[in-house]
Write a protein that holds these residues in place. Sequence first.
Motif, short mmCIF file in Angstrom:
data_model
loop_
_atom_site.label_atom_id
_atom_site.label_comp_id
_atom_site.label_asym_id
_atom_site.label_seq_id
_atom_site.Cartn_x
_atom_site.Cartn_y
_atom_site.Cartn_z
N LEU A 105 36.81 42.03 26.40
CA LEU A 105 36.75 41.00 27.44
C LEU A 105 37.75 39.91 27.11
O LEU A 105 37.77 39.43 25.97
N PRO A 106 38.57 39.47 28.06
CA PRO A 106 39.45 38.34 27.78
C PRO A 106 38.66 37.06 27.69
O PRO A 106 37.53 36.95 28.18
N GLY A 107 39.25 36.06 27.09
CA GLY A 107 38.56 34.79 26.91
C GLY A 107 38.73 33.83 28.07
O GLY A 107 38.27 32.68 28.00
N ASP A 108 39.39 34.28 29.17
CA ASP A 108 39.67 33.36 30.28
C ASP A 108 38.99 33.80 31.57
O ASP A 108 39.55 33.65 32.66
N ILE A 109 37.77 34.34 31.44
CA ILE A 109 37.02 34.74 32.64
C ILE A 109 35.68 33.99 32.66
O ILE A 109 34.62 34.59 32.49
N PRO A 110 35.72 32.67 32.89
CA PRO A 110 34.51 31.86 32.74
C PRO A 110 33.44 32.10 33.79
O PRO A 110 32.34 31.55 33.67
N ALA A 111 33.74 32.89 34.83
CA ALA A 111 32.72 33.21 35.83
C ALA A 111 31.95 34.48 35.47
O ALA A 111 31.04 34.87 36.21
N VAL A 112 32.29 35.11 34.36
CA VAL A 112 31.55 36.31 33.95
C VAL A 112 30.11 35.92 33.63
O VAL A 112 29.85 34.83 33.12
N THR A 113 29.18 36.81 33.94
CA THR A 113 27.77 36.55 33.68
C THR A 113 27.19 37.61 32.76
O THR A 113 27.71 38.73 32.68
N THR A 114 26.11 37.25 32.12
CA THR A 114 25.38 38.22 31.30
C THR A 114 24.97 39.41 32.15
O THR A 114 25.08 40.57 31.71
N THR A 141 43.72 43.99 33.71
CA THR A 141 42.44 44.57 33.29
C THR A 141 41.58 43.45 32.73
O THR A 141 41.92 42.87 31.70
N ASN A 142 40.46 43.17 33.37
CA ASN A 142 39.59 42.08 32.92
C ASN A 142 38.40 42.56 32.11
O ASN A 142 37.64 41.74 31.59
N PRO A 181 32.54 40.70 40.67
CA PRO A 181 33.27 39.54 41.21
C PRO A 181 33.52 38.42 40.21
O PRO A 181 34.60 37.83 40.21
N GLY A 182 32.55 38.11 39.35
CA GLY A 182 32.76 37.05 38.37
C GLY A 182 33.73 37.48 37.29
O GLY A 182 34.63 36.72 36.90
N MET A 183 33.57 38.69 36.81
CA MET A 183 34.42 39.22 35.75
C MET A 183 35.87 39.35 36.22
O MET A 183 36.80 39.28 35.41
N ALA A 184 36.07 39.54 37.51
CA ALA A 184 37.41 39.80 38.04
C ALA A 184 38.28 38.55 38.11
O ALA A 184 39.49 38.65 38.25
N VAL A 185 37.68 37.36 38.01
CA VAL A 185 38.45 36.13 38.20
C VAL A 185 38.87 35.56 36.85
O VAL A 185 38.05 35.10 36.06
N ARG A 195 40.45 29.67 43.37
CA ARG A 195 39.67 30.90 43.50
C ARG A 195 38.40 30.83 42.67
O ARG A 195 37.31 31.19 43.11
N LEU A 196 38.54 30.33 41.45
CA LEU A 196 37.40 30.21 40.56
C LEU A 196 36.36 29.24 41.11
O LEU A 196 35.16 29.44 40.95
#
Length: 233
Positions: A105-114, A141-142, A181-185, A195-196
């Motif tokens: 996982l990249p460190g710049d996807i702050p909308a990712v959720t558990t 690739t996110n 959707p969260g992981m993709a941003v 977008r975020l």
Amino acid sequence: MSAAGIWAVVPVKAFSRAKSRLAAAFPADLRQALVRAMLEDVLAALAGVEGLAGYAVATGEPEARLIAARHGARVLADADHGLNETLAAAARTLKVEGAGGMLVLPGDIPAVTTAEIVRLLAGHGEGRAVSLVAAHDGQGTNALLASPPDAIDFAFGPGSFMAHRAAAERLGIVPSIGAFPGMAVDLDTPADIARLARRPMGPRTWRLLEDEGLLRPPRRTGRGASGVSFYGR
């Protein structure tokens, strides 16, 4: 597939070199603060995933190592030869230790959720398998989940999503591809902030963007809120 045996790895470059595409819009101190906030939000999302064998930060950045320690994350060495080499080294280490798979996982996807991470793990195939999540532009690739950890060669960079998909297919692996959707941003440009802002995001990133005046408070229209929007700088 169960999360048991899978390690999550978040690669982090030196903060001084991070987010160069934001340099024209934001000063270095804000860019570095943003990198810190996003990393903490990603690690917080990982901390909520039950059953992971563990999660780690692959970095040579001293401050990222301290952040990893605060979040209970392991630190893996940065190979100092680029992202793909760093991830390949992490995969070799984890495979030798008996890990069943590795989630990048990249460190710049702050909308990712558990919840998204849990769903990605649940949809991963048995045996030799690859799962991919594309960035919002369909190019990057996110998330990449591979079992075993070195199932395919890493090809992060321009056009990496299609490169990873093709690499899996050359090996006879049909990758699992889902919508998250969260992981993709991710956040690389000022337009990405707009977008975020349309999605829930981790509290540290939200607070920083709000404090910097980059998010408008919700505006109410009728009985509902219109959400947040971007203040251009």
